[in-house]
Design an enzyme around this catalytic site. Sequence first.
Site, PDB file in Angstrom:
ATOM      1  N   GLU A   1      12.193  -1.724   5.284  1.00  0.00           N
ATOM      2  CA  GLU A   1      11.640  -1.717   3.921  1.00  0.00           C
ATOM      3  C   GLU A   1      11.712  -0.343   3.254  1.00  0.00           C
ATOM      4  OE1 GLU A   1       7.810  -3.619   4.363  1.00  0.00           O
ATOM      5  OE2 GLU A   1       6.792  -1.841   5.123  1.00  0.00           O
TER       6      GLU A   1
ATOM      7  N   GLU B   1      11.046 -10.241   6.775  1.00  0.00           N
ATOM      8  CA  GLU B   1       9.604 -10.431   6.946  1.00  0.00           C
ATOM      9  C   GLU B   1       9.082 -11.278   5.809  1.00  0.00           C
ATOM     10  OE1 GLU B   1       7.259  -6.800   7.321  1.00  0.00           O
ATOM     11  OE2 GLU B   1       8.760  -5.922   8.653  1.00  0.00           O
TER      12      GLU B   1
END
Length: 505
Positions: free
Chosen positions: A185, A396
Site C-alpha cells: 500500500e 487486501e
Amino acid sequence: MKHLSLFSIIVVIVLGTSYSDAFTRKDFPENFLFGAATSAYQWEGAVDDDGRTPSVWDTFSHSNDRDNGDITCDGYHKYKEDVKIMAEMGLESFRFSISWPRLIPNGRGAINPKGLLFYKNLIKELRTHGIEPHVTLYHYDHPQCLEDEYGGWINRKIIEDFTAFADVCFREFGEDVKLWTTINEATIFAIGSYSEGISPPGHCTPNKFINCTTGNSSTEPYIAGHNILLAHASASNLYKLKYKSKQRGSIGLSIYAFGLSPYTNSKDDEIATQRAKAFLYGWMLKPLVFGDYPDEMKRLVGSRLPVFSKEESEQVKGSSDFVGVIHYMTVYITNRGPAPSLFPTSGQGFFSDIGVNMIPIGNASLIQWVAIPWGLEGVLEYIKQSYNNPPIYILENGIPMTSSTLQDTPRVEFIQAYIGAMLNAIKNGSDTRGYFVWSLIDVYELLSGYTTSFGMNYVNFSDPGRKRSPKLSASWYSGFLNGTIDIASQDITQLQSNFPASSSL
Ligand SMILES: *[C@@H]1O[C@H](CO)[C@@H](O)[C@H](O)[C@H]1NC(C)=O
Ligand SMILES: *[C@@H]1O[C@H](CO)[C@@H](O)[C@H](O)[C@H]1NC(C)=O
Ligand SMILES: *[C@@H]1O[C@H](CO)[C@@H](O)[C@H](O)[C@H]1NC(C)=O
Ligand SMILES: *[C@@H]1O[C@H](CO)[C@@H](O)[C@H](O)[C@H]1NC(C)=O
Ligand SMILES: *[C@@H]1O[C@H](CO)[C@@H](O)[C@H](O)[C@H]1NC(C)=O
Ligand SMILES: *[C@@H]1O[C@H](CO)[C@@H](O)[C@H](O)[C@H]1NC(C)=O
C-alpha cells in the site's frame, strides 16, 4: 409450461434485485486466485528469536505505549498449523511478507540462516498443500538500523539496500514464488508514515493532533513516495533482467485505494474528486504506467514534488506487471472546509495539498467502516479506464469487528458483497486476477492493535498457546471456494444454523 417459465422469471427478478450479488466460484476464471493475507510483523511475533533485529515498526509500537507485535499470534512458531488451517479452508493462495530484519539483520550484507530457513520452510509447506504463495517484500518494516543510519525511505540510499534485499529473496525463494509485491500500500504508507505520523516510522510535522519526534509533512511524503517508486522499479527491473526468464513470475507495486465519490453533484465536488483521484491513485499509478506524476500534483505541490530524470522515468514506466489494490473503505469528497474529514490535519501536509475533505460514510473512522461495495467497483473501473486496464490483484479487503464472537455474520456479508462487486467489474472488462481477504487469522493491527480484529479465524490472545478457532467467515469462504455455496445471502442462514452452538465465546 407457461406457468413454470413465468415462475422462473419471477424468481430471477427477485434474486436479481435482493440478491444482485448471487455468484459462485465458477463465475470466476479457474486460474483466478482467492486467498487470505497477513504480514510479517503482524503475524510472526518472535521478534527476538533466531537473530532477528528490530524494525521501525517494533520501535514505533513500543515508543507509543500501545500494543505491539512482540508475540501476536505467534505465526513464526505456528506456521504449520496455520498452513493446515488454510488447506482445510481450501485457500488457493496465501499472501505474507518477508521480514527484512529477520532475513538480513544488519539491513545489508550477511543473510541470517535461520531467517532464510523459516521462509523456505513456510513456502515449502504452502507448496506441499497446493497453496500459491504471494510474497510482499516490504510491509512497514525496514530494519531500524537503516532508519538510524540514514533515515530509511527519505534517503535514496534505501534504493540500493532494498534492491539487494529483493535480490536475495528472488534468488532464494523465486523457484517457488511466482507472485511478488514489492511494497505494500505504497500510497497510504507514504501518507500515513510521512505526512500524518500514524504509522511506522511515524514522521510528521508536530501539530495539535500528534507530536512526532521527527519529520516534515509538507516534503517527506513526496520524497518517500519518489524513493518508493524508484526502489520498486529497481527491484522489478532486476527481477526482469536476472530471474524472470527462468522463474516466470510477475511483480507489482500495491497501492491503497479509497473508494472516492463526490459529496454532492456540484461541479466543485466533481472537480475535488478528480483532484483526490490524481493524488490518491495517480501519484503512483501515473508514473508506473505513463512515466510521470499527474499534472495537478505538479501544479499544487510545486517544487516539493521530486522530478523524475528522463532515465528514472523510463525505469519506472512499465515496471509493474500488475497493480496491487488494497481496498477497505469509500469516502465522499468535497472541497476542503469545516466539514468533518477522515484526516483532520492541521498545518501543511498531503491532505492540505489536495485541498479536499474526505467525509466518512455512516460513522466510519480510520478503524471502523461500513460496506460500500460500489466503491470497489468504482476503483476497478477507474483503473481499467484511466491506466490501460492493467492486471489487478486485490491484495487486501475486509472489515474490523470489535466483539469477540465466532458468529461474524457482518464479515461474511461484507466479503460476499465485495466479491460480488469485483465480479461486476470483471464482467465489464476489468483484468482482476485475484482477491485476498485481510486477514487469515486475527493479528496485531496497524492502527488498532488488538482492539479490533479482521481474522476469519479467531485467536485467543490471552492464551499462551494462542489457540485458533474458525469463525463463521472461514466456513463461508471455504464453502464458497469448494462450490457448495452459491447464492450466498440465502446460504448464510443455513450455514449459521449449522455452525456449532459452542461457537459463541
Ligand atoms: C505538541 O507539542 C506542542 C508544543 O509543545 C503542544 O502545544 C501540543 O499540545 C502538543 N500536541 C500534542 C497532541 O501533544
Ligand atoms: C519543511 O521543509 C521545507 C523545505 O525544506 C521547509 O521550508 C519547511 O520550513 C520545513 N517545515 C518544517 C516544519 O520543518
Ligand atoms: C453515528 O453515531 C451517532 C453518535 O454516536 C449515533 O447516534 C448514530 O446512530 C450513528 N449512526 C450510524 C449510521 O451508525
Ligand atoms: C463498463 O465499461 C465501459 C467501458 O470501459 C464503461 O464505459 C462503463 O461505464 C462501465 N460500466 C460500469 C457500470 O462501470
Ligand atoms: C482464552 O485463554 C484463556 C487462558 O488460557 C482462557 O482462560 C480463556 O477461557 C480463553 N478464552 C476463550 C474465549 O476461549
Ligand atoms: C465445503 O466446505 C464446507 C464449509 O467448510 C464443508 O462443510 C463441506 O464439507 C465442504 N464440501 C466439500 C465437498 O468439500
